[in-house]
Design a protein around this motif. Structure first.
Motif, PDB file in Angstrom:
ATOM      1  N   ARG A  41     -10.391  -2.097  -6.541  1.00  0.00           N
ATOM      2  CA  ARG A  41      -9.500  -1.670  -5.463  1.00  0.00           C
ATOM      3  C   ARG A  41      -8.166  -1.353  -6.143  1.00  0.00           C
ATOM      4  O   ARG A  41      -7.576  -2.224  -6.794  1.00  0.00           O
ATOM      5  N   ILE A  42      -7.708  -0.121  -6.016  1.00  0.00           N
ATOM      6  CA  ILE A  42      -6.493   0.307  -6.710  1.00  0.00           C
ATOM      7  C   ILE A  42      -5.404   0.605  -5.692  1.00  0.00           C
ATOM      8  O   ILE A  42      -5.618   1.345  -4.725  1.00  0.00           O
ATOM      9  N   ILE A  43      -4.255  -0.007  -5.895  1.00  0.00           N
ATOM     10  CA  ILE A  43      -3.096   0.196  -5.033  1.00  0.00           C
ATOM     11  C   ILE A  43      -1.999   0.854  -5.859  1.00  0.00           C
ATOM     12  O   ILE A  43      -1.544   0.289  -6.857  1.00  0.00           O
ATOM     13  N   VAL A  44      -1.587   2.049  -5.460  1.00  0.00           N
ATOM     14  CA  VAL A  44      -0.556   2.788  -6.177  1.00  0.00           C
ATOM     15  C   VAL A  44       0.773   2.626  -5.445  1.00  0.00           C
ATOM     16  O   VAL A  44       0.877   2.904  -4.247  1.00  0.00           O
ATOM     17  N   PHE A  45       1.784   2.166  -6.180  1.00  0.00           N
ATOM     18  CA  PHE A  45       3.138   2.083  -5.643  1.00  0.00           C
ATOM     19  C   PHE A  45       3.773   3.463  -5.818  1.00  0.00           C
ATOM     20  O   PHE A  45       3.987   3.920  -6.942  1.00  0.00           O
ATOM     21  N   SER A  46       4.062   4.126  -4.717  1.00  0.00           N
ATOM     22  CA  SER A  46       4.421   5.544  -4.746  1.00  0.00           C
ATOM     23  C   SER A  46       5.759   5.810  -4.078  1.00  0.00           C
ATOM     24  O   SER A  46       6.144   5.125  -3.127  1.00  0.00           O
ATOM     25  N   ARG A  47       6.454   6.852  -4.562  1.00  0.00           N
ATOM     26  CA  ARG A  47       7.669   7.316  -3.892  1.00  0.00           C
ATOM     27  C   ARG A  47       7.332   7.972  -2.562  1.00  0.00           C
ATOM     28  O   ARG A  47       8.135   7.985  -1.632  1.00  0.00           O
ATOM     29  N   ASN A  48       6.136   8.539  -2.492  1.00  0.00           N
ATOM     30  CA  ASN A  48       5.683   9.233  -1.283  1.00  0.00           C
ATOM     31  C   ASN A  48       4.215   8.863  -1.061  1.00  0.00           C
ATOM     32  O   ASN A  48       3.313   9.579  -1.497  1.00  0.00           O
ATOM     33  N   PRO A  49       3.952   7.745  -0.392  1.00  0.00           N
ATOM     34  CA  PRO A  49       2.571   7.279  -0.225  1.00  0.00           C
ATOM     35  C   PRO A  49       1.657   8.301   0.431  1.00  0.00           C
ATOM     36  O   PRO A  49       0.478   8.385   0.081  1.00  0.00           O
ATOM     37  N   ALA A  50       2.175   9.100   1.376  1.00  0.00           N
ATOM     38  CA  ALA A  50       1.332  10.089   2.048  1.00  0.00           C
ATOM     39  C   ALA A  50       0.844  11.135   1.044  1.00  0.00           C
ATOM     40  O   ALA A  50      -0.326  11.534   1.071  1.00  0.00           O
ATOM     41  N   HIS A  51       1.721  11.584   0.170  1.00  0.00           N
ATOM     42  CA  HIS A  51       1.351  12.560  -0.858  1.00  0.00           C
ATOM     43  C   HIS A  51       0.311  11.981  -1.797  1.00  0.00           C
ATOM     44  O   HIS A  51      -0.696  12.629  -2.126  1.00  0.00           O
ATOM     45  N   THR A  52       0.519  10.738  -2.242  1.00  0.00           N
ATOM     46  CA  THR A  52      -0.416  10.101  -3.174  1.00  0.00           C
ATOM     47  C   THR A  52      -1.776   9.877  -2.524  1.00  0.00           C
ATOM     48  O   THR A  52      -2.814  10.110  -3.145  1.00  0.00           O
ATOM     49  N   ALA A  53      -1.789   9.437  -1.269  1.00  0.00           N
ATOM     50  CA  ALA A  53      -3.051   9.202  -0.569  1.00  0.00           C
ATOM     51  C   ALA A  53      -3.827  10.495  -0.373  1.00  0.00           C
ATOM     52  O   ALA A  53      -5.069  10.507  -0.439  1.00  0.00           O
TER      53      ALA A  53
END
Length: 382
Positions: A41-53
Protein backbone atom coordinates in the motif's frame (compact mmCIF):
# COMPACT_ATOMS: atom_id res chain seq x y z
CA UNK A 1 -5.86 -2.77 -0.79
CA UNK A 2 -2.62 -4.37 0.34
CA UNK A 3 -2.18 -8.10 0.51
CA UNK A 4 -1.80 -10.10 3.75
CA UNK A 5 1.97 -9.56 3.83
CA UNK A 6 2.08 -6.18 2.13
CA UNK A 7 3.86 -3.20 3.64
CA UNK A 8 2.55 0.35 3.82
CA UNK A 9 5.13 2.72 2.34
CA UNK A 10 5.05 6.52 2.34
CA UNK A 11 6.78 8.54 -0.38
CA UNK A 12 7.60 12.20 0.24
CA UNK A 13 8.94 14.50 -2.47
CA UNK A 14 8.17 17.41 -4.76
CA UNK A 15 5.25 15.67 -6.42
CA UNK A 16 1.97 16.98 -7.75
CA UNK A 17 3.47 20.28 -8.84
CA UNK A 18 3.17 19.52 -12.57
CA UNK A 19 6.93 19.52 -13.06
CA UNK A 20 7.67 16.77 -15.58
CA UNK A 21 11.07 16.08 -14.05
CA UNK A 22 9.61 15.49 -10.60
CA UNK A 23 6.80 13.41 -12.08
CA UNK A 24 9.38 11.34 -13.99
CA UNK A 25 11.14 10.68 -10.69
CA UNK A 26 7.90 9.57 -9.04
CA UNK A 27 6.98 7.36 -12.01
CA UNK A 28 10.34 5.60 -11.91
CA UNK A 29 10.28 5.27 -8.12
CA UNK A 30 6.76 3.82 -8.02
CA UNK A 31 7.52 1.33 -10.79
CA UNK A 32 10.54 0.17 -8.80
CA UNK A 33 8.51 -0.22 -5.59
CA UNK A 34 5.74 -2.14 -7.38
CA UNK A 35 8.27 -4.54 -8.85
CA UNK A 36 9.82 -5.18 -5.47
CA UNK A 37 6.69 -5.14 -3.32
CA UNK A 38 3.60 -5.83 -5.49
CA UNK A 39 1.24 -5.97 -2.52
CA UNK A 40 2.41 -2.73 -0.95
CA UNK A 41 0.00 0.00 0.00
CA UNK A 42 1.72 3.19 -1.16
CA UNK A 43 0.83 6.63 0.17
CA UNK A 44 2.31 9.60 -1.70
CA UNK A 45 2.64 12.92 0.12
CA UNK A 46 1.80 15.36 -2.66
CA UNK A 47 1.55 19.10 -3.27
CA UNK A 48 -1.55 18.33 -5.32
CA UNK A 49 -3.12 15.02 -4.24
CA UNK A 50 -5.80 15.16 -6.96
CA UNK A 51 -3.14 15.42 -9.68
CA UNK A 52 -1.09 12.58 -8.18
CA UNK A 53 -4.13 10.32 -7.75
CA UNK A 54 -5.14 10.90 -11.38
CA UNK A 55 -1.65 10.18 -12.71
CA UNK A 56 -1.13 7.17 -10.42
CA UNK A 57 -4.50 5.57 -9.63
CA UNK A 58 -2.88 2.61 -7.83
CA UNK A 59 -1.59 4.78 -4.96
CA UNK A 60 -3.16 6.92 -2.28
CA UNK A 61 -2.29 10.62 -2.29
CA UNK A 62 -2.42 12.94 0.72
CA UNK A 63 -1.38 16.57 1.23
CA UNK A 64 1.61 17.57 3.34
CA UNK A 65 1.96 21.33 2.83
CA UNK A 66 0.03 23.31 5.41
CA UNK A 67 -0.82 20.12 7.34
CA UNK A 68 -0.44 20.12 11.12
CA UNK A 69 1.85 17.76 13.01
CA UNK A 70 -1.19 16.02 14.47
CA UNK A 71 -2.71 15.35 11.06
CA UNK A 72 0.65 14.27 9.61
CA UNK A 73 1.13 11.90 12.52
CA UNK A 74 -2.20 10.18 11.79
CA UNK A 75 -1.03 9.26 8.28
CA UNK A 76 2.53 8.45 9.32
CA UNK A 77 1.21 6.07 12.00
CA UNK A 78 -0.04 3.81 9.18
CA UNK A 79 3.39 3.43 7.56
CA UNK A 80 6.08 0.79 7.83
CA UNK A 81 8.62 2.93 5.97
CA UNK A 82 9.00 6.53 4.80
CA UNK A 83 10.93 7.18 1.59
CA UNK A 84 12.31 10.70 1.11
CA UNK A 85 13.02 11.63 -2.51
CA UNK A 86 14.15 11.31 -5.06
CA UNK A 87 15.00 14.54 -6.74
CA UNK A 88 16.51 17.80 -5.59
CA UNK A 89 14.58 18.73 -2.46
CA UNK A 90 17.23 19.25 0.23
CA UNK A 91 18.43 22.78 -0.39
CA UNK A 92 18.35 26.16 1.38
CA UNK A 93 14.92 27.26 2.65
CA UNK A 94 13.22 24.18 1.19
CA UNK A 95 14.87 21.33 3.11
CA UNK A 96 13.31 22.37 6.42
CA UNK A 97 9.81 22.04 4.94
CA UNK A 98 10.28 18.40 3.91
CA UNK A 99 12.22 17.51 7.04
CA UNK A 100 9.43 18.79 9.27
CA UNK A 101 7.36 15.82 8.09
CA UNK A 102 10.34 13.47 8.38
CA UNK A 103 10.95 14.50 11.98
CA UNK A 104 7.38 13.68 12.93
CA UNK A 105 7.92 10.25 11.35
CA UNK A 106 11.16 9.70 13.27
CA UNK A 107 9.52 10.69 16.54
CA UNK A 108 7.24 7.70 15.96
CA UNK A 109 10.23 5.42 15.29
CA UNK A 110 9.46 5.11 11.59
CA UNK A 111 12.40 3.94 9.42
CA UNK A 112 13.62 6.47 6.85
CA UNK A 113 15.21 5.79 3.46
CA UNK A 114 16.41 8.54 1.12
CA UNK A 115 15.85 7.47 -2.49
CA UNK A 116 18.43 8.98 -4.88
CA UNK A 117 17.81 12.36 -3.31
CA UNK A 118 19.40 15.56 -4.64
CA UNK A 119 21.10 17.85 -2.13
CA UNK A 120 22.32 21.45 -2.36
CA UNK A 121 23.02 24.26 -2.43
CA UNK A 122 23.05 24.00 1.35
CA UNK A 123 24.57 26.98 3.16
CA UNK A 124 21.81 28.11 5.52
CA UNK A 125 22.61 27.12 9.10
CA UNK A 126 19.07 26.00 9.95
CA UNK A 127 18.68 23.80 6.88
CA UNK A 128 22.20 22.39 7.16
CA UNK A 129 21.64 21.42 10.79
CA UNK A 130 18.27 19.84 10.08
CA UNK A 131 19.65 17.80 7.17
CA UNK A 132 22.60 16.58 9.23
CA UNK A 133 20.56 15.67 12.30
CA UNK A 134 17.61 14.15 10.46
CA UNK A 135 19.55 12.02 7.97
CA UNK A 136 21.81 10.79 10.78
CA UNK A 137 18.82 8.69 11.84
CA UNK A 138 18.13 7.27 8.38
CA UNK A 139 18.32 3.54 7.75
CA UNK A 140 19.97 4.16 4.37
CA UNK A 141 21.07 7.32 2.56
CA UNK A 142 21.26 7.22 -1.24
CA UNK A 143 21.89 10.30 -3.39
CA UNK A 144 21.65 10.79 -7.13
CA UNK A 145 25.08 12.35 -7.79
CA UNK A 146 28.54 13.01 -6.40
CA UNK A 147 27.78 16.66 -5.74
CA UNK A 148 24.96 15.68 -3.35
CA UNK A 149 27.31 13.38 -1.44
CA UNK A 150 29.88 16.16 -1.13
CA UNK A 151 27.24 18.58 0.17
CA UNK A 152 26.12 16.07 2.81
CA UNK A 153 29.68 15.34 3.86
CA UNK A 154 30.40 19.07 4.17
CA UNK A 155 27.23 19.41 6.25
CA UNK A 156 28.76 16.95 8.71
CA UNK A 157 26.75 13.82 7.95
CA UNK A 158 28.77 10.78 9.02
CA UNK A 159 26.46 8.05 7.68
CA UNK A 160 27.57 5.92 4.75
CA UNK A 161 26.25 7.60 1.59
CA UNK A 162 25.54 5.56 -1.54
CA UNK A 163 25.72 7.41 -4.88
CA UNK A 164 23.26 6.01 -7.41
CA UNK A 165 21.46 7.99 -10.16
CA UNK A 166 18.22 9.79 -10.88
CA UNK A 167 15.14 7.51 -10.81
CA UNK A 168 14.12 8.90 -14.22
CA UNK A 169 16.77 6.60 -15.69
CA UNK A 170 14.44 3.72 -14.77
CA UNK A 171 11.69 4.85 -17.17
CA UNK A 172 10.65 3.15 -20.38
CA UNK A 173 9.42 5.44 -23.22
CA UNK A 174 5.85 5.53 -24.44
CA UNK A 175 5.24 5.91 -28.15
CA UNK A 176 4.77 9.51 -29.30
CA UNK A 177 3.05 9.24 -32.70
CA UNK A 178 4.09 11.63 -35.47
CA UNK A 179 0.46 12.77 -35.73
CA UNK A 180 0.84 14.46 -32.32
CA UNK A 181 3.70 16.52 -33.72
CA UNK A 182 1.50 17.53 -36.64
CA UNK A 183 -1.19 18.58 -34.16
CA UNK A 184 1.46 20.69 -32.39
CA UNK A 185 2.17 22.48 -35.67
CA UNK A 186 5.47 20.76 -36.43
CA UNK A 187 5.86 20.08 -40.18
CA UNK A 188 6.63 16.58 -41.42
CA UNK A 189 9.88 15.58 -43.07
CA UNK A 190 12.00 18.33 -41.51
CA UNK A 191 14.95 18.20 -39.16
CA UNK A 192 13.77 18.92 -35.63
CA UNK A 193 15.70 20.36 -32.70
CA UNK A 194 14.39 20.16 -29.14
CA UNK A 195 15.09 23.16 -26.91
CA UNK A 196 14.52 23.39 -23.15
CA UNK A 197 14.55 26.64 -21.17
CA UNK A 198 13.65 27.36 -17.58
CA UNK A 199 12.74 30.19 -15.23
CA UNK A 200 15.41 31.73 -12.95
CA UNK A 201 14.12 31.12 -9.42
CA UNK A 202 16.02 29.64 -6.48
CA UNK A 203 17.68 26.90 -8.52
CA UNK A 204 19.04 29.35 -11.08
CA UNK A 205 19.27 32.70 -9.32
CA UNK A 206 22.19 34.00 -11.41
CA UNK A 207 20.31 33.90 -14.70
CA UNK A 208 19.56 37.25 -16.28
CA UNK A 209 16.22 36.71 -17.99
CA UNK A 210 16.57 38.99 -20.99
CA UNK A 211 20.22 38.06 -21.48
CA UNK A 212 19.73 34.33 -21.57
CA UNK A 213 16.56 34.65 -23.65
CA UNK A 214 18.59 36.46 -26.32
CA UNK A 215 21.42 33.94 -26.09
CA UNK A 216 19.13 30.94 -26.56
CA UNK A 217 17.39 32.74 -29.41
CA UNK A 218 20.78 33.02 -31.12
CA UNK A 219 21.27 29.27 -30.65
CA UNK A 220 17.84 28.62 -32.17
CA UNK A 221 18.53 30.89 -35.14
CA UNK A 222 21.94 29.30 -35.64
CA UNK A 223 20.43 25.80 -35.83
CA UNK A 224 17.73 26.96 -38.25
CA UNK A 225 20.44 28.25 -40.57
CA UNK A 226 23.09 25.61 -39.91
CA UNK A 227 21.02 22.45 -40.39
CA UNK A 228 17.77 23.82 -41.85
CA UNK A 229 15.90 22.80 -38.72
CA UNK A 230 12.65 23.60 -37.01
CA UNK A 231 12.83 24.20 -33.26
CA UNK A 232 10.38 22.73 -30.75
CA UNK A 233 10.45 24.15 -27.23
CA UNK A 234 9.64 21.51 -24.61
CA UNK A 235 8.31 23.03 -21.35
CA UNK A 236 9.06 20.79 -18.39
CA UNK A 237 6.84 22.84 -16.10
CA UNK A 238 4.21 25.51 -16.52
CA UNK A 239 6.40 28.60 -16.22
CA UNK A 240 8.73 27.29 -18.93
CA UNK A 241 6.01 28.17 -21.45
CA UNK A 242 6.37 31.86 -20.68
CA UNK A 243 10.15 31.74 -20.99
CA UNK A 244 9.90 29.74 -24.21
CA UNK A 245 7.78 32.57 -25.63
CA UNK A 246 10.44 34.98 -24.39
CA UNK A 247 13.17 33.17 -26.31
CA UNK A 248 10.99 32.76 -29.39
CA UNK A 249 10.24 36.52 -29.41
CA UNK A 250 13.96 37.21 -29.89
CA UNK A 251 14.45 34.72 -32.73
CA UNK A 252 14.83 36.11 -36.22
CA UNK A 253 13.45 32.81 -37.58
CA UNK A 254 10.53 32.74 -35.13
CA UNK A 255 8.34 31.19 -37.82
CA UNK A 256 10.50 28.04 -37.55
CA UNK A 257 9.78 27.64 -33.85
CA UNK A 258 6.90 26.00 -31.97
CA UNK A 259 6.14 25.49 -28.29
CA UNK A 260 4.78 22.14 -27.11
CA UNK A 261 1.36 22.81 -25.59
CA UNK A 262 -0.17 19.39 -24.97
CA UNK A 263 -0.39 17.78 -21.54
CA UNK A 264 1.92 14.77 -21.77
CA UNK A 265 3.20 12.21 -19.27
CA UNK A 266 6.92 11.76 -18.56
CA UNK A 267 6.95 8.53 -20.58
CA UNK A 268 5.34 10.31 -23.54
CA UNK A 269 7.92 13.11 -23.44
CA UNK A 270 10.64 10.46 -23.26
CA UNK A 271 9.15 8.99 -26.45
CA UNK A 272 8.99 12.45 -28.03
CA UNK A 273 12.77 12.79 -27.70
CA UNK A 274 13.21 10.12 -30.39
CA UNK A 275 11.87 12.59 -32.98
CA UNK A 276 14.66 15.10 -32.37
CA UNK A 277 17.81 15.24 -34.47
CA UNK A 278 19.44 17.32 -31.74
CA UNK A 279 18.55 18.56 -28.25
CA UNK A 280 19.89 21.64 -26.46
CA UNK A 281 18.63 22.37 -23.02
CA UNK A 282 18.75 23.60 -19.48
CA UNK A 283 16.28 21.35 -17.68
CA UNK A 284 17.94 18.29 -16.12
CA UNK A 285 15.27 15.76 -17.07
CA UNK A 286 14.95 17.05 -20.62
CA UNK A 287 18.65 16.20 -20.98
CA UNK A 288 18.24 12.84 -19.22
CA UNK A 289 15.43 11.96 -21.64
CA UNK A 290 17.57 12.91 -24.65
CA UNK A 291 20.43 10.77 -23.36
CA UNK A 292 18.20 7.76 -22.72
CA UNK A 293 16.88 7.59 -26.29
CA UNK A 294 20.21 8.34 -27.96
CA UNK A 295 19.46 11.86 -29.19
CA UNK A 296 22.65 13.99 -29.43
CA UNK A 297 22.37 16.70 -26.78
CA UNK A 298 24.18 19.71 -25.36
CA UNK A 299 23.60 20.67 -21.71
CA UNK A 300 23.45 24.36 -20.82
CA UNK A 301 24.37 24.16 -17.13
CA UNK A 302 22.80 26.63 -14.73
CA UNK A 303 23.42 24.45 -11.66
CA UNK A 304 25.78 21.76 -10.44
CA UNK A 305 23.31 18.93 -11.05
CA UNK A 306 23.32 19.62 -14.81
CA UNK A 307 27.10 19.90 -14.91
CA UNK A 308 27.36 16.64 -12.95
CA UNK A 309 25.14 14.89 -15.52
CA UNK A 310 27.36 16.14 -18.34
CA UNK A 311 30.45 14.83 -16.59
CA UNK A 312 28.90 11.43 -15.91
CA UNK A 313 27.88 11.06 -19.54
CA UNK A 314 31.12 12.46 -20.92
CA UNK A 315 29.53 15.25 -22.95
CA UNK A 316 30.75 18.87 -23.19
CA UNK A 317 29.00 21.47 -21.10
CA UNK A 318 29.79 25.19 -21.07
CA UNK A 319 28.63 27.51 -18.33
CA UNK A 320 27.92 30.18 -20.93
CA UNK A 321 24.22 30.65 -20.14
CA UNK A 322 25.01 32.59 -16.97
CA UNK A 323 27.85 34.55 -18.60
CA UNK A 324 26.04 35.12 -21.90
CA UNK A 325 29.04 33.87 -23.90
CA UNK A 326 27.73 33.50 -27.41
CA UNK A 327 30.79 32.38 -29.39
CA UNK A 328 31.84 29.29 -27.40
CA UNK A 329 28.25 28.08 -27.14
CA UNK A 330 27.56 28.34 -30.86
CA UNK A 331 30.89 26.67 -31.60
CA UNK A 332 29.97 23.78 -29.29
CA UNK A 333 26.56 23.41 -30.90
CA UNK A 334 28.25 23.33 -34.30
CA UNK A 335 30.75 20.73 -33.09
CA UNK A 336 27.99 18.59 -31.59
CA UNK A 337 26.22 18.42 -34.93
CA UNK A 338 29.41 17.53 -36.83
CA UNK A 339 30.49 14.88 -34.32
CA UNK A 340 27.09 13.45 -33.41
CA UNK A 341 27.67 10.05 -35.03
CA UNK A 342 31.18 9.59 -33.66
CA UNK A 343 30.04 10.47 -30.12
CA UNK A 344 26.97 8.23 -30.16
CA UNK A 345 28.57 4.95 -29.11
CA UNK A 346 30.56 6.42 -26.23
CA UNK A 347 27.55 8.32 -24.91
CA UNK A 348 25.33 5.23 -25.15
CA UNK A 349 27.87 3.27 -23.12
CA UNK A 350 27.93 5.95 -20.42
CA UNK A 351 24.12 6.10 -20.35
CA UNK A 352 23.95 2.32 -19.85
CA UNK A 353 26.33 2.66 -16.91
CA UNK A 354 24.21 5.38 -15.32
CA UNK A 355 21.07 3.29 -15.82
CA UNK A 356 22.80 0.50 -13.92
CA UNK A 357 23.66 2.99 -11.17
CA UNK A 358 20.00 4.02 -11.01
CA UNK A 359 19.10 0.37 -10.48
CA UNK A 360 21.55 0.46 -7.57
CA UNK A 361 18.96 2.40 -5.59
CA UNK A 362 16.68 -0.61 -6.05
CA UNK A 363 19.26 -2.88 -4.46
CA UNK A 364 19.51 -0.68 -1.38
CA UNK A 365 15.73 -0.38 -1.17
CA UNK A 366 15.30 -4.13 -1.60
CA UNK A 367 17.49 -4.83 1.44
CA UNK A 368 15.45 -2.42 3.57
CA UNK A 369 12.13 -3.88 2.35
CA UNK A 370 13.33 -7.46 2.95
CA UNK A 371 14.13 -6.58 6.54
CA UNK A 372 10.77 -4.92 7.10
CA UNK A 373 8.92 -7.78 5.44
CA UNK A 374 10.65 -10.34 7.65
CA UNK A 375 9.76 -8.44 10.79
CA UNK A 376 6.13 -8.12 9.62
CA UNK A 377 5.86 -11.85 9.00
CA UNK A 378 7.44 -12.59 12.37
CA UNK A 379 4.87 -10.38 14.14
CA UNK A 380 2.01 -12.10 12.29
CA UNK A 381 3.35 -15.53 13.23
CA UNK A 382 3.77 -14.64 16.90
Amino acid sequence: MRGPTGLTIGVLGSYGGRNLGDEAILTGLLADLREQEPNARIIVFSRNPAHTALAHPDVEAVPWEGVSRVDSAEVLAQLDLLILGGGGILYDKEARRYLRVVRVAQERGLPLLTYAVGVGPLTDGVDTGMVRETLAGATEVTVRDQESRMVLEEAGLLNPITVTADPAFLLEPEDFPARLLREEGVPAGKRLVGLSVREPGRAAERLDVDGYHRLLAQIGDFLVQRIDAHVLFVPMERDDIRHSHGVLSHMIAADRGRILHGDYSPRQVLGLMKHFDLAVGMRLHFLIFAAMVGTPFLPLPYAGKVFDLAQRLGVPALRGVEREVEGPLLAEVDRLWDERDSRREATARRVAEVCDQARGTSQVTRAVLDGLRSRTLARMAA
